[in-house]
Design a protein around this motif. Structure first.
Motif, PDB file in Angstrom:
ATOM      1  N   ALA A 133      52.361  74.846  56.101  1.00 20.13           N
ATOM      2  CA  ALA A 133      51.184  75.366  56.823  1.00 20.13           C
ATOM      3  C   ALA A 133      50.631  74.326  57.786  1.00 20.13           C
ATOM      4  N   VAL A 134      50.535  73.072  57.326  1.00 13.51           N
ATOM      5  CA  VAL A 134      50.012  71.998  58.182  1.00 13.51           C
ATOM      6  C   VAL A 134      50.984  71.718  59.327  1.00 13.51           C
ATOM      7  N   VAL A 174      43.936  76.892  54.035  1.00 13.55           N
ATOM      8  CA  VAL A 174      43.276  75.609  54.321  1.00 13.55           C
ATOM      9  C   VAL A 174      44.177  74.733  55.188  1.00 13.55           C
ATOM     10  N   GLY A 175      45.454  74.675  54.829  1.00 11.79           N
ATOM     11  CA  GLY A 175      46.394  73.844  55.582  1.00 11.79           C
ATOM     12  C   GLY A 175      46.560  74.279  57.022  1.00 11.79           C
ATOM     13  N   SER A 176      46.452  75.577  57.258  1.00  9.24           N
ATOM     14  CA  SER A 176      46.603  76.089  58.626  1.00  9.24           C
ATOM     15  C   SER A 176      45.412  75.735  59.503  1.00  9.24           C
ATOM     16  N   GLN A 177      44.314  75.286  58.888  1.00 16.15           N
ATOM     17  CA  GLN A 177      43.108  74.913  59.627  1.00 16.15           C
ATOM     18  C   GLN A 177      42.834  73.414  59.620  1.00 16.15           C
ATOM     19  N   ALA A 178      43.312  72.716  58.602  1.00 16.53           N
ATOM     20  CA  ALA A 178      42.919  71.330  58.356  1.00 16.53           C
ATOM     21  C   ALA A 178      43.024  70.395  59.567  1.00 16.53           C
ATOM     22  N   PRO A 179      44.118  70.417  60.349  1.00 16.35           N
ATOM     23  CA  PRO A 179      44.201  69.463  61.460  1.00 16.35           C
ATOM     24  C   PRO A 179      43.090  69.608  62.505  1.00 16.35           C
ATOM     25  N   ASP A 180      42.469  70.783  62.554  1.00 14.00           N
ATOM     26  CA  ASP A 180      41.401  70.997  63.534  1.00 14.00           C
ATOM     27  C   ASP A 180      40.023  70.595  63.012  1.00 14.00           C
ATOM     28  N   ILE A 181      39.994  69.834  61.932  1.00 14.36           N
ATOM     29  CA  ILE A 181      38.715  69.363  61.415  1.00 14.36           C
ATOM     30  C   ILE A 181      38.008  68.473  62.441  1.00 14.36           C
ATOM     31  N   ASP A 182      38.805  67.903  63.371  1.00 14.73           N
ATOM     32  CA  ASP A 182      38.195  67.045  64.402  1.00 14.73           C
ATOM     33  C   ASP A 182      37.339  67.839  65.383  1.00 14.73           C
ATOM     34  N   THR A 183      37.322  69.165  65.253  1.00 13.78           N
ATOM     35  CA  THR A 183      36.438  69.980  66.092  1.00 13.78           C
ATOM     36  C   THR A 183      34.971  69.619  65.859  1.00 13.78           C
ATOM     37  N   VAL A 184      34.674  69.083  64.679  1.00 12.28           N
ATOM     38  CA  VAL A 184      33.288  68.688  64.393  1.00 12.28           C
ATOM     39  C   VAL A 184      32.812  67.594  65.334  1.00 12.28           C
ATOM     40  N   LEU A 185      33.745  66.925  66.020  1.00  8.53           N
ATOM     41  CA  LEU A 185      33.362  65.878  66.964  1.00  8.53           C
ATOM     42  C   LEU A 185      32.553  66.432  68.129  1.00  8.53           C
TER      43      LEU A 185
END
Length: 324
Positions: free
Chosen positions: A102-103, A39-50
């Motif tokens: 991971a983050v 989860v941490g390896s992906q979390a910063p890219d949550i802004d892709t939903v923009l």
């Protein structure tokens, strides 16, 4: 990096965490860390939903606040807060530290791309983009896949990925050396260069280059230590006339200007509208510049439609403008 690479990096961090005695000896901690690393390896890219909103919003915000210093500190807390109730016997500190790794690694590797991140925000909103690793690097992804295969057939995951990451560090050093020699070659080709923007490609020895001099833009391709000039344009500042002032009010034009450090512009007019087009010079591909921003204005300089993003044909661009 691309999503796939971040995923395999999450597995790699989970594998390395097995070297931590607390993780290795506590089943709950081990299970929680495995999930948290992914989860941490992906979390910063949550802004892709923009992207679901519009390209302008995505362009302005992707790899922005979600990759900032506060975010790197807050993501692990948020992830652990959600996970810990499901693993109450897990070691909280060790769960947090591996989630943080991971983050942090996600944000750290992103600064080596040409796109970069706002990794030092709020200290500075400057984009940190070292331009030595392509967004998808076949070697880095391949090294991780090899590690996963070795893990799958019984090799120790911790020492396997420690070894692989040592190899990747050497690979990064080689990329910096290759980029350094490209810069030397560019300065020999264009001695008056004031700024050189180098973008890696999927090929190890091939680079895209944009060169800024006092009165010219040069677009080039570099292969090993050879630089080939592909296009040359006069460096003409964006005019401060009424048309441009009106165009700058558009969200797509504004987002493009906040993102692109080197572009040329065109203004066209017919009986019905003005067209302002901005063309990023960093991404030349097969003789085409696919990253653009376009706005149409009526005779009163009111915005009719606009678009920014990647376009590989004029027909598709006009369709996008119609949709927008």
């Amino acid at each position: 990096m691309d999503t796939g690479t971040h995923v395999v990096m999450g597995f790699a961090i989970a594998g390395i965490s097995t070297l931590d005695p607390v993780v290795a000896e506590n089943t709950a901690t081990s299970q929680a860390v495995f999930i948290a690393a992914l989860v941490g390896s992906q979390a910063p890219d949550i802004d892709t939903v923009l992207k679901l909103s519009n390209n302008a919003t995505y362009l302005r915000n992707h790899r922005g606040i979600t990759h900032s210093i506060p975010a790197v500190l807050l993501w692990p807390i948020a992830i652990v807060s959600v996970l810990y109730p499901f693993f109450p016997t897990a070691n909280l500190f060790h769960l947090w530290i591996w989630t943080f790794i991971a983050v942090f690694l996600h944000v750290f590797v992103d600064i080596f791309n040409a796109y970069g991140t706002q990794a030092i925000r709020p200290i500075s909103s400057k984009w940190v983009a070292l331009g030595v690793i392509n967004t998808f690097d076949l070697y880095i992804f391949g090294f991780h896949v090899i590690g996963l295969v070795l893990w799958g057939i019984g090799f120790d995951p911790g020492w396997t990925f420690i070894t692989i990451y040592g190899i990747i560090v050497i690979y990064y050093i080689l990329r910096f050396i290759a980029q350094y020699f490209v810069k030397i070659a560019v300065r020999k080709t264009v001695p008056k260069a004031e700024r050189i923007i180098i973008s890696p490609t999927i090929h190890f020895f091939q680079w895209r280059v944009a060169i800024i001099t006092k009165d010219r833009y040069f677009v080039a391709r570099a292969y090993r230590r050879s630089v080939t000039i592909l296009d040359e344009y006069k460096r003409i500042p964006l005019p401060e006339n009424d048309i441009i002032q009106a165009a700058k009010k558009d969200k797509n034009i504004s987002a493009f200007l906040s993102f692109s450090p080197v572009f040329r512009w065109e203004i066209e007019y017919d009986d019905e509208k003005y067209e302002v087009r901005l063309i990023d010079l960093r991404y030349r591909s097969n003789g085409h510049y696919p990253f653009v921003a376009v706005v149409h204005l009526d005779q009163n300089l009111d915005i009719l439609n606009s678009y920014t993003g990647w376009i590989f044909s004029e027909d598709k661009l006009q369709k996008k403008l119609t949709i927008e």
